[in-house]
Enzyme design. Structure first.
Site, PDB file in Angstrom:
ATOM      1  N   ASN A 196       5.591  -6.223   5.457  1.00 55.77           N
ATOM      2  CA  ASN A 196       5.918  -7.600   5.808  1.00 55.77           C
ATOM      3  C   ASN A 196       6.226  -8.463   4.586  1.00 55.77           C
ATOM      4  O   ASN A 196       7.249  -9.157   4.536  1.00 55.77           O
ATOM      5  CB  ASN A 196       4.756  -8.236   6.585  1.00 55.77           C
ATOM      6  CG  ASN A 196       4.273  -7.362   7.721  1.00 55.77           C
ATOM      7  OD1 ASN A 196       3.575  -6.382   7.479  1.00 55.77           O
ATOM      8  ND2 ASN A 196       4.639  -7.702   8.932  1.00 55.77           N
TER       9      ASN A 196
ATOM     10  N   LEU B  87      -8.340   6.690   2.145  1.00 54.03           N
ATOM     11  CA  LEU B  87      -8.099   8.081   2.498  1.00 54.03           C
ATOM     12  C   LEU B  87      -6.922   8.253   3.444  1.00 54.03           C
ATOM     13  O   LEU B  87      -6.165   9.224   3.350  1.00 54.03           O
ATOM     14  CB  LEU B  87      -9.355   8.694   3.138  1.00 54.03           C
ATOM     15  CG  LEU B  87     -10.512   9.034   2.210  1.00 54.03           C
ATOM     16  CD1 LEU B  87     -11.700   9.530   3.025  1.00 54.03           C
ATOM     17  CD2 LEU B  87     -10.093  10.083   1.185  1.00 54.03           C
TER      18      LEU B  87
ATOM     19  N   ASP C 133       0.317   0.371   8.858  1.00 57.84           N
ATOM     20  CA  ASP C 133      -0.173  -0.486   9.937  1.00 57.84           C
ATOM     21  C   ASP C 133       0.761  -0.511  11.138  1.00 57.84           C
ATOM     22  O   ASP C 133       0.365  -0.942  12.219  1.00 57.84           O
ATOM     23  CB  ASP C 133      -0.366  -1.917   9.433  1.00 57.84           C
ATOM     24  CG  ASP C 133      -1.492  -2.027   8.421  1.00 57.84           C
ATOM     25  OD1 ASP C 133      -2.456  -1.258   8.524  1.00 57.84           O
ATOM     26  OD2 ASP C 133      -1.398  -2.891   7.524  1.00 57.84           O
TER      27      ASP C 133
ATOM     28  N   GLY D 274       0.805  -1.214   0.000  1.00 58.08           N
ATOM     29  CA  GLY D 274       0.000   0.000   0.000  1.00 58.08           C
ATOM     30  C   GLY D 274       0.840   1.266   0.000  1.00 58.08           C
ATOM     31  O   GLY D 274       1.827   1.358   0.730  1.00 58.08           O
TER      32      GLY D 274
END
Length: 405
Positions: A108, A296, A138, A13
């Site tokens: 990861n 977002l 995260d 991401g």
């Protein structure tokens, strides 16, 4: 001596500061005379196997700096999760292009890719230096105090909940905000940093580190609503029951699955809608609203932590230094020192690859629906300077005339 060509790629991401790491690699590499070419792979490992490269050596320093301050992945990213066969193809391309240094910016899965490619190079006695550069909103990479991308996303979440709380106070009801985080609740917990007054929301915070019980949730909402006349709730997308089954999957009739077979938790809005419906139907509260933050929080422009920007640049710079001077493969890690400063280490890639960090118990309140002061002290320096503040009118009532008792 390794080849004078390096390759950098971005995976997973996007974040608000991942390009700082990319530019950190590109500009730091220019300081080393033995580096002749700096290549970037379009769309991560997929771009490597497709030999879809761009020559960053030809980029101007000015444009690189402009790109560094732009959110999302400038090279493009991928959700491909390479296995050994896939990594053999990656290694074959690296050999063909005579790449001597491979830098992969990601979380990861990206760290595990670096591990496998490194093993392939050693098995073939090919002189390849492989460095993983940390990135994930995260905040779930082991061995790191925190990971680049998380502070800016946390800043967005804190500000978003501060705004949602103001809205909810003006027009009271129940508000449910669902935040990213399948296994780790760091980002959802950041919602607590938007609170200023004791009665501010979020009043309830639900994290994947604790088992979610629907009946307990409804009781919490009912109690909070009775106390304040309203309720703001932060929920991690990864909340689950005692068996580990995602609550979204339990409440929904049909759920999409991602490329890895996992229940699709992000971006569909299902969990927020389902929880809102439970509140309406079981508690009889009419004004109930829900939002799913979704993408977002990842690359929101104009809501970036300056601390995050600086550290994202520095992990890229340190990656090159470790590659050139360290003599071993590994994963760059951020270590906190003092009240707030950081240092960088190169961890053995095996200590990071494929592992997941979750929130420590000391960060979660005993009731399981709030965070501790230890977490607030941990996160606040990461949010950076210029955090906006909210104020209230003082309550100076005027005596009633027509409605005197």
């Amino acid at each position: 001596m390794a080849s004078g060509k390096i390759l950098v790629a971005q995976g997973g991401g996007p974040t608000a500061v991942i390009n700082q790491s990319l530019v950190g690699v590109a500009l730091e590499a220019r300081r080393f005379a033995q580096i002749g070419h700096i290549y970037g792979a379009h769309h991560g490992v997929r771009g490597i196997v497709d030999e879809d490269f761009v020559d960053l050596t030809q980029e101007t320093s000015h444009n690189l700096e402009q790109v560094a301050n732009t959110p999302s992945s400038a090279l493009g990213s991928t959700r491909d999760k390479p296995d050994v066969a896939y990594c053999k193809e990656i290694f074959r391309v690296l050999q063909a292009h005579q790449i001597g240094h491979f830098f992969y910016i990601g979380g990861n899965d990206s760290s595990d890719t670096v591990r496998i490619v490194s093993e392939q190079a050693r098995a073939a006695s090919y002189n390849l230096r492989c460095i993983h550069i940390p990135k994930t909103i995260d905040n779930d990479l082991v061995g790191n105090d925190h990971t680049p991308g998380f502070p800016s996303a946390a800043r967005f979440v804190a500000q978003a909940f501060a705004g949602a709380n103001l809205d909810n106070a003006a027009l009271p009801g129940v508000y449910v905000g669902v935040v990213m985080g399948r296994h780790a609740g760091f980002l959802t917990a950041a919602s607590a940093l938007g609170k200023k007054f004791p009665d501010d929301g979020p009043h309830l915070i639900y994290l994947p580190e604790r088992t979610f019980v629907l009946e307990k949730f409804l009781a919490d909402v009912k109690t909070t609503y009775a106390r304040y006349g309203r309720c703001v709730i932060a929920v991690s997308e990864g909340i689950h029951d005692a068996t580990g089954t995602p609550i979204a999957a339990l409440l929904a009739k049909e759920m999409e699955h991602d490329a890895h077979g996992n229940v699709q938790l992000s971006g569909n809005g299902a969990l927020a809608d389902l929880l809102c419906e439970e509140i309406k139907s079981k508690l009889g509260i009419k004004r109930v609203r829900g939002d799913t933050f979704g993408y977002l929080q990842r690359s929101f422009i104009g809501c970036v932590s300056d601390v995050d920007q600086r550290e994202a640049r520095e992990v890229g710079e340190k990656a090159v230094q470790f590659a050139m001077w360290g003599g071993r493969d590994g994963s760059v890690a951020i270590k906190r020192t003092g009240f707030y400063s950081v240092d960088y280490e190169l961890l053995p890639i095996e200590e990071v690859a494929g592992k997941t960090r979750v929130m420590e118990d000391e960060f979660i309140a005993p009731n399981g629906t709030d965070v501790t002061d230890a977490f607030r002290l941990y996160l606040r320096p990461l949010l950076g300077s210029g955090m906006p503040d909210a104020f209230r009118l003082r309550h100076n009532p005027v005596a009633k005339v027509l409605m005197k008792k």
